[in-house]
Scaffold this motif. Structure first.
Motif, PDB file in Angstrom:
ATOM      1  N   MET A 190      23.945  -2.387  -3.193  1.00 54.34           N
ATOM      2  CA  MET A 190      24.387  -2.365  -1.798  1.00 54.34           C
ATOM      3  C   MET A 190      23.255  -1.851  -0.926  1.00 54.34           C
ATOM      4  O   MET A 190      22.725  -0.759  -1.171  1.00 54.34           O
ATOM      5  CB  MET A 190      25.613  -1.461  -1.651  1.00 54.34           C
ATOM      6  CG  MET A 190      26.076  -1.306  -0.223  1.00 54.34           C
ATOM      7  SD  MET A 190      27.526  -0.238  -0.103  1.00 54.34           S
ATOM      8  CE  MET A 190      27.703  -0.180   1.675  1.00 54.34           C
ATOM      9  N   PRO A 191      22.843  -2.599   0.085  1.00 55.78           N
ATOM     10  CA  PRO A 191      21.746  -2.134   0.949  1.00 55.78           C
ATOM     11  C   PRO A 191      22.132  -0.862   1.697  1.00 55.78           C
ATOM     12  O   PRO A 191      23.284  -0.620   2.022  1.00 55.78           O
ATOM     13  CB  PRO A 191      21.536  -3.316   1.907  1.00 55.78           C
ATOM     14  CG  PRO A 191      22.134  -4.487   1.214  1.00 55.78           C
ATOM     15  CD  PRO A 191      23.279  -3.957   0.414  1.00 55.78           C
ATOM     16  N   ARG A 192      21.128  -0.057   1.966  1.00 59.39           N
ATOM     17  CA  ARG A 192      21.340   1.229   2.625  1.00 59.39           C
ATOM     18  C   ARG A 192      20.348   1.388   3.770  1.00 59.39           C
ATOM     19  O   ARG A 192      19.307   0.734   3.805  1.00 59.39           O
ATOM     20  CB  ARG A 192      21.173   2.379   1.625  1.00 59.39           C
ATOM     21  CG  ARG A 192      22.147   2.319   0.443  1.00 59.39           C
ATOM     22  CD  ARG A 192      21.724   3.277  -0.648  1.00 59.39           C
ATOM     23  NE  ARG A 192      22.633   3.282  -1.771  1.00 59.39           N
ATOM     24  CZ  ARG A 192      22.603   2.407  -2.776  1.00 59.39           C
ATOM     25  NH1 ARG A 192      21.691   1.445  -2.767  1.00 59.39           N
ATOM     26  NH2 ARG A 192      23.461   2.490  -3.769  1.00 59.39           N
ATOM     27  N   ILE A 193      20.676   2.285   4.693  1.00 61.71           N
ATOM     28  CA  ILE A 193      19.791   2.582   5.817  1.00 61.71           C
ATOM     29  C   ILE A 193      18.740   3.573   5.345  1.00 61.71           C
ATOM     30  O   ILE A 193      19.071   4.637   4.806  1.00 61.71           O
ATOM     31  CB  ILE A 193      20.594   3.151   7.001  1.00 61.71           C
ATOM     32  CG1 ILE A 193      21.620   2.137   7.472  1.00 61.71           C
ATOM     33  CG2 ILE A 193      19.656   3.543   8.138  1.00 61.71           C
ATOM     34  CD1 ILE A 193      22.533   2.670   8.572  1.00 61.71           C
ATOM     35  N   ARG A 194      17.486   3.244   5.553  1.00 60.28           N
ATOM     36  CA  ARG A 194      16.389   4.114   5.101  1.00 60.28           C
ATOM     37  C   ARG A 194      15.467   4.432   6.276  1.00 60.28           C
ATOM     38  O   ARG A 194      15.652   3.946   7.397  1.00 60.28           O
ATOM     39  CB  ARG A 194      15.576   3.418   3.989  1.00 60.28           C
ATOM     40  CG  ARG A 194      16.389   3.078   2.752  1.00 60.28           C
ATOM     41  CD  ARG A 194      17.065   4.273   2.143  1.00 60.28           C
ATOM     42  NE  ARG A 194      17.739   3.933   0.879  1.00 60.28           N
ATOM     43  CZ  ARG A 194      18.585   4.742   0.246  1.00 60.28           C
ATOM     44  NH1 ARG A 194      18.870   5.924   0.765  1.00 60.28           N
ATOM     45  NH2 ARG A 194      19.137   4.371  -0.888  1.00 60.28           N
ATOM     46  N   THR A 195      14.473   5.267   5.989  1.00 59.10           N
ATOM     47  CA  THR A 195      13.524   5.722   6.999  1.00 59.10           C
ATOM     48  C   THR A 195      12.161   5.079   6.755  1.00 59.10           C
ATOM     49  O   THR A 195      11.674   5.070   5.622  1.00 59.10           O
ATOM     50  CB  THR A 195      13.390   7.259   6.957  1.00 59.10           C
ATOM     51  OG1 THR A 195      14.671   7.829   7.191  1.00 59.10           O
ATOM     52  CG2 THR A 195      12.413   7.739   8.013  1.00 59.10           C
ATOM     53  N   ILE A 196      11.573   4.550   7.822  1.00 58.46           N
ATOM     54  CA  ILE A 196      10.204   4.021   7.759  1.00 58.46           C
ATOM     55  C   ILE A 196       9.352   4.866   8.686  1.00 58.46           C
ATOM     56  O   ILE A 196       9.583   4.920   9.898  1.00 58.46           O
ATOM     57  CB  ILE A 196      10.148   2.542   8.177  1.00 58.46           C
ATOM     58  CG1 ILE A 196      11.006   1.695   7.228  1.00 58.46           C
ATOM     59  CG2 ILE A 196       8.709   2.045   8.184  1.00 58.46           C
ATOM     60  CD1 ILE A 196      11.037   0.234   7.608  1.00 58.46           C
ATOM     61  N   LYS A 197       8.383   5.557   8.139  1.00 63.84           N
ATOM     62  CA  LYS A 197       7.525   6.430   8.925  1.00 63.84           C
ATOM     63  C   LYS A 197       6.419   5.609   9.613  1.00 63.84           C
ATOM     64  O   LYS A 197       6.024   4.540   9.121  1.00 63.84           O
ATOM     65  CB  LYS A 197       6.895   7.492   8.020  1.00 63.84           C
ATOM     66  CG  LYS A 197       7.903   8.458   7.419  1.00 63.84           C
ATOM     67  CD  LYS A 197       7.203   9.517   6.587  1.00 63.84           C
ATOM     68  CE  LYS A 197       8.202  10.504   6.001  1.00 63.84           C
ATOM     69  NZ  LYS A 197       7.523  11.548   5.180  1.00 63.84           N
ATOM     70  N   PRO A 198       5.896   6.109  10.724  1.00 63.22           N
ATOM     71  CA  PRO A 198       4.785   5.385  11.377  1.00 63.22           C
ATOM     72  C   PRO A 198       3.548   5.272  10.496  1.00 63.22           C
ATOM     73  O   PRO A 198       2.749   4.339  10.648  1.00 63.22           O
ATOM     74  CB  PRO A 198       4.511   6.232  12.628  1.00 63.22           C
ATOM     75  CG  PRO A 198       5.773   6.992  12.877  1.00 63.22           C
ATOM     76  CD  PRO A 198       6.356   7.256  11.531  1.00 63.22           C
ATOM     77  N   GLU A 199       3.403   6.203   9.556  1.00 62.41           N
ATOM     78  CA  GLU A 199       2.222   6.152   8.688  1.00 62.41           C
ATOM     79  C   GLU A 199       2.226   4.927   7.780  1.00 62.41           C
ATOM     80  O   GLU A 199       1.186   4.572   7.202  1.00 62.41           O
ATOM     81  CB  GLU A 199       2.151   7.421   7.825  1.00 62.41           C
ATOM     82  CG  GLU A 199       1.860   8.697   8.611  1.00 62.41           C
ATOM     83  CD  GLU A 199       3.124   9.283   9.231  1.00 62.41           C
ATOM     84  OE1 GLU A 199       4.183   8.636   9.128  1.00 62.41           O
ATOM     85  OE2 GLU A 199       3.041  10.372   9.836  1.00 62.41           O
ATOM     86  N   ALA A 200       3.410   4.295   7.622  1.00 62.85           N
ATOM     87  CA  ALA A 200       3.467   3.131   6.738  1.00 62.85           C
ATOM     88  C   ALA A 200       2.595   1.990   7.246  1.00 62.85           C
ATOM     89  O   ALA A 200       2.039   1.218   6.447  1.00 62.85           O
ATOM     90  CB  ALA A 200       4.920   2.668   6.588  1.00 62.85           C
ATOM     91  N   PHE A 201       2.460   1.884   8.560  1.00 64.73           N
ATOM     92  CA  PHE A 201       1.657   0.781   9.107  1.00 64.73           C
ATOM     93  C   PHE A 201       0.167   1.138   9.144  1.00 64.73           C
ATOM     94  O   PHE A 201      -0.639   0.308   9.538  1.00 64.73           O
ATOM     95  CB  PHE A 201       2.153   0.437  10.511  1.00 64.73           C
ATOM     96  CG  PHE A 201       3.606   0.042  10.535  1.00 64.73           C
ATOM     97  CD1 PHE A 201       3.989  -1.240  10.191  1.00 64.73           C
ATOM     98  CD2 PHE A 201       4.579   0.971  10.865  1.00 64.73           C
ATOM     99  CE1 PHE A 201       5.321  -1.597  10.204  1.00 64.73           C
ATOM    100  CE2 PHE A 201       5.920   0.612  10.887  1.00 64.73           C
ATOM    101  CZ  PHE A 201       6.297  -0.674  10.550  1.00 64.73           C
ATOM    102  N   ARG A 202      -0.157   2.338   8.755  1.00 63.51           N
ATOM    103  CA  ARG A 202      -1.573   2.723   8.632  1.00 63.51           C
ATOM    104  C   ARG A 202      -1.924   3.078   7.191  1.00 63.51           C
ATOM    105  O   ARG A 202      -2.920   3.738   6.926  1.00 63.51           O
ATOM    106  CB  ARG A 202      -1.858   3.929   9.544  1.00 63.51           C
ATOM    107  CG  ARG A 202      -1.693   3.620  11.028  1.00 63.51           C
ATOM    108  CD  ARG A 202      -2.201   4.762  11.885  1.00 63.51           C
ATOM    109  NE  ARG A 202      -1.393   5.971  11.712  1.00 63.51           N
ATOM    110  CZ  ARG A 202      -0.317   6.265  12.462  1.00 63.51           C
ATOM    111  NH1 ARG A 202       0.072   5.404  13.396  1.00 63.51           N
ATOM    112  NH2 ARG A 202       0.358   7.377  12.262  1.00 63.51           N
ATOM    113  N   SER A 203      -1.083   2.609   6.253  1.00 60.74           N
ATOM    114  CA  SER A 203      -1.306   2.900   4.846  1.00 60.74           C
ATOM    115  C   SER A 203      -2.378   1.973   4.272  1.00 60.74           C
ATOM    116  O   SER A 203      -2.322   0.747   4.446  1.00 60.74           O
ATOM    117  CB  SER A 203       0.001   2.732   4.060  1.00 60.74           C
ATOM    118  OG  SER A 203      -0.230   2.842   2.678  1.00 60.74           O
ATOM    119  N   GLU A 204      -3.344   2.570   3.601  1.00 60.94           N
ATOM    120  CA  GLU A 204      -4.408   1.766   2.973  1.00 60.94           C
ATOM    121  C   GLU A 204      -3.876   0.969   1.795  1.00 60.94           C
ATOM    122  O   GLU A 204      -4.360  -0.137   1.517  1.00 60.94           O
ATOM    123  CB  GLU A 204      -5.539   2.683   2.520  1.00 60.94           C
ATOM    124  CG  GLU A 204      -6.247   3.405   3.666  1.00 60.94           C
ATOM    125  CD  GLU A 204      -7.366   4.298   3.174  1.00 60.94           C
ATOM    126  OE1 GLU A 204      -7.544   4.370   1.933  1.00 60.94           O
ATOM    127  OE2 GLU A 204      -8.049   4.918   4.002  1.00 60.94           O
TER     128      GLU A 204
END
Length: 327
Positions: A1-15
């Motif tokens: 079952m899909p769940r609501i999770r957190t995406i941090k801004p650092e994810a788009f600057r992850s190497e």
């Protein structure tokens, strides 16, 4: 079952994410919602493709398999196989799950842990109970039976069947304290006469209002009648019972006058004047003042107090009846 999770801004600057393709990055972000509360999910590319790429038919099971391979190569996910129920089942988990996700109330464990990054939880060790031996407690200052008796505690023989101190308790002297003698307490725990007389006469209660009069050794000072009693007398003297609102108002005014320390006889006289004149209850203080300080009779001596103040002469039909007291 899909769940609501957190995406941090650092994810788009992850190497690490920048090193994989855009489709693999999108699959990784989708896996955050498909993973359970421990970051694990079934390694089934066809099922994941239907859940994450349902409206992109060009990216099917083969595309998701390629995405998982790229993510595993950059240590973003870990794929492992567990032998269950006689068959090998493939699982995967997000390696940095516990670093970026905070689950308040995680659900139970439904998927096996990763043998490379996770270890099964060891059973909780039983609580260690330290038993302190009895001599050790006594050595650190605890009260023992002998210690209580040494410092003046009451022993079994020191209390009579009725709770009074006996002679044996009186002779037991404590350190720095004088024991009570036998005559100081009665056999039932009450104070006897000898316990009061050696300290002087009984002067009554110590906490006493300095403005009251001492009528005896312990006699209580006379108390003024309450306002309700005066109002009861007022209502009984009336020909007809006054309305309740009038009586309530009079009782409040009477209570205020008594609280000021005005003599109850003066208040009673004011109520008598009010009963005769039938005025508003708020005029009671003025009537009490009249009863206290007004000069009765005429302004010349020799006349009784019942004679009203000086008034102009009139020509009544019956002068003898009108001026009987003055004539």
């Amino acid at each position: 079952m899909p769940r609501i999770r957190t995406i941090k801004p650092e994810a788009f600057r992850s190497e690490s994410l920048a090193a994989v393709s855009l489709s693999a990055e999108r699959t990784f972000l989708g896996l955050l919602t498909e993973a359970d509360d421990h970051g694990r999910f079934r390694d089934q590319p066809a099922v994941l493709a239907g859940a994450l790429w349902s409206y992109r038919p060009g990216h099917g099971a083969l595309g998701v398999e390629d995405d998982l391979t790229q993510l595993a190569a950059h240590n973003l996910v870990c794929r492992y196989t567990v032998h269950e129920d006689g068959e090998n089942r493939r699982y995967a988990h997000i390696v940095t799950w516990r670093k970026h996700q905070r689950i308040n109330r995680p659900s139970g464990v439904r998927t096996p842990p990763c043998p490379h990054h996770e270890t099964p939880a060891a059973p909780a060790a039983p609580p260690v109970t330290t038993v302190v031996p009895e001599p050790a407690v006594r050595a650190h200052g605890a009260f023992t039976e002998d210690a209580v008796r040494t410092h003046g505690g009451l022993t079994e023989c020191s209390v009579s069947p009725h709770g009074a101190l006996t002679q044996s308790a009186a002779h037991d002297k404590t350190a720095g304290q004088a024991a009570l003698s036998e005559p100081s307490l009665s056999t039932h725990g009450g104070l006897s006469e000898p316990s009061v007389s050696p300290h002087g006469p009984d002067l009554g209660p110590r906490n006493r209002d300095l403005g009251t009069t001492v009528w005896g050794a312990s006699a209580p000072a006379p108390q003024a009648p309450p306002a309700k009693q005066l109002i009861t007398e007022y209502a009984a003297a009336c020909t007809h019972t006054p309305p309740s609102k009038v009586l309530d108002h009079l009782e409040r005014e009477t209570a205020r006058l008594l609280a000021e320390g005005i003599d109850p006889d003066h208040v009673r006289a004011g109520l008598a004047r009010h009963r005769v004149k039938a005025l508003h209850p708020s005029t009671l203080p003025s009537l009490v003042h009249e009863a206290m300080n007004a000069q009765g009779g005429l302004d010349r001596p020799g006349f009784p107090a019942t004679v009203p103040a000086r008034r102009a002469w009139a020509n009544p039909a019956d002068p003898a009846a009108a001026y009987a007291e003055e004539l």
